[in-house]
Design a protein around this motif. Structure first.
Motif: not given
Length: 431
Positions: A329-343, A367-374
């Motif tokens: 999202m980049r702090g609200g700067a990104i305003s575009e989404v697509a039908r693409m799974e994110s995990k 704290t650790e957060v990992e992008n598990r998307s394909n």
């Protein structure tokens, strides 16, 4: 791949009682301003801080790599509980919170709800050991049960200054049912649970294909200071997505998957932008699960509280750049989404240790957060280390210091774009 515009329905609120319900075991004052024979009780919270944080040269916005130390705007909350009868109460939290409301400079209805104690209302004898509460208004939407957490000026329950980058929590308009059951003095002492139905806003929106969010948590309290909990959040806003050339839609997305604002503020985005959180999931068609625990002992020479949590989340949508590649999202700067799974997968732990009982403590949170998307390459991981401590100047006045370091690898859920670190200081009080 069809790209659509997304309108994020920022809640602009964080239920004020979160910091109290998830309070740190510390000598915070319980004194209220009471009126009308105790039927109206008010707490006043006030917090002031200073920060010096800076990002490395690879940040998305160059402004974040050349920062100066400065003061936070003072945060203030007025939380009033009104007891109409023994079974009907209202809570009103009015706040001036820069990390949530940005630079509006106004007192805002941060959170309001009406509670109906059903067992008391019908005079049931079960009310002696059980509570069943029906809540109307703005219930807290979250997946965790035990956390040191700051909400606006309500900061006494947080041993550190910032929150975790993986705090799934906000407030939304809806209704909730809450249960609390005392089970005696055995191994399992109490059971608590709640189930909420809400919409991803604290305002009114009756447009077509609006989604309802479902949220539930459960918690067990055992003898010896151990607690265990779990949470689930489901949002289903995918019906607002209509593919086709030029067919854009304003999609409502739940802010719970990003979390509300916190103490760190970078100049590259507006105040309260939530850009230091993990920002991978849009929160449109989402499922999130979390388990957490707490172990606390205050009857020993050095009182200690240890907490931990593990969560998984997925969304049928992703934030994307102009080329259709997954981004954050980049702090609200990104305003575009697509039908693409994110995990995502995230976990964390937190410890508080009183070196001088009732006076001074040390605290750490990782704290650790990992992008598990394909199809994601690199080392798509965000991690945050927080080291600090606090001193109680009075039973209701706490001063805190913290060093924070966040590392954001390529394709991670981070929104700053590169590693950043710094120091923050804060004084918080409640009357």
């Amino acid at each position: 791949m069809k790209i659509i515009k997304v309108k994020r329905m920022h809640s602009l609120a964080q239920a004020g009682f979160v910091g109290g319900v998830l309070a740190l075991a510390a000598p915070a004052s319980q004194a209220d301003i009471e009126m009308l024979d105790g039927r109206i009780a008010t707490n006043i919270y006030l917090t002031q801080g200073i920060q010096s944080v800076e990002a490395d040269s690879g940040a998305f916005d160059p402004a974040n790599t050349e920062t100066e130390a400065g003061f936070h705007r003072t945060r203030v909350n007025f939380t009033t509980v009104i007891r109409f009868t023994d079974w009907l109460t209202a809570t009103v939290d009015l706040g001036e919170e820069s990390e949530d409301f940005g630079d509006q400079f106004q007192i805002t209805n941060d959170d309001t709800f009406l509670d109906v104690a059903l067992l008391r209302a019908i005079g049931s004898p079960l009310a002696e050991r059980n509570a069943l509460i029906l809540r109307f208004g703005q219930p807290v939407i979250t997946t965790f049960n035990f956390r040191g957490y700051t909400d606006g000026a309500a900061a006494l329950g947080n041993p550190l200054i910032g929150n975790s980058p993986f705090d799934i929590v906000t407030a939304e308009a809806g209704v909730g049912l809450y249960g609390q059951h005392s089970l005696g003095d055995g191994v399992l002492q109490s059971l608590g649970w709640d189930f909420k139905v809400s919409q991803p806003t604290i305002g009114e929106d009756f447009s077509g294909d609006r989604s309802f969010n479902l949220n539930a948590t459960v918690r067990l309290v055992f003898a010896g200071g151990f607690k265990l909990g779990a949470g689930w959040l489901h949002s289903d806003g995918g019906d607002q997505f209509e593919p086709g050339p030029g067919n854009f839609a304003n999609i409502s997305a739940t802010d719970a998957v990003i979390g509300d604002g916190e103490a760190y503020n970078f100049p590259g985005t507006f105040t309260g932008s939530r850009d230091t959180h993990a920002g991978l999931l849009p929160g449109i068609s989402t499922d999130l699960w979390m388990v957490d625990f707490e172990y606390a002992r205050d009857d020993i020479f050095m009182p200690v509280t240890v907490r931990g949590w593990l969560g998984l989340g997925k969304d049928d949508f992703s934030f994307v750049d102009a080329g259709g590649n997954q981004t954050t999202m980049r702090g609200g700067a990104i305003s575009e989404v697509a039908r693409m799974e994110s995990k995502i997968l995230g976990w964390g732990s937190e410890g508080t240790f009183y070196v001088l009982p009732n006076f001074a403590y040390l605290a750490v949170r990782y704290t650790e957060v990992e992008n598990r998307s394909n199809g994601i390459s690199g080392k798509p991981q965000l991690d945050r280390l927080q080291l600090g401590g606090g001193v109680w100047l009075a039973e209701n006045v706490l001063t805190k210091a913290e060093y924070v370091r966040q590392q954001e690898e390529r394709n991670s859920p981070g929104q700053i774009g590169d590693d950043w670190d710094g120091f923050v200081f804060e004084i918080a009080t409640r009357f």
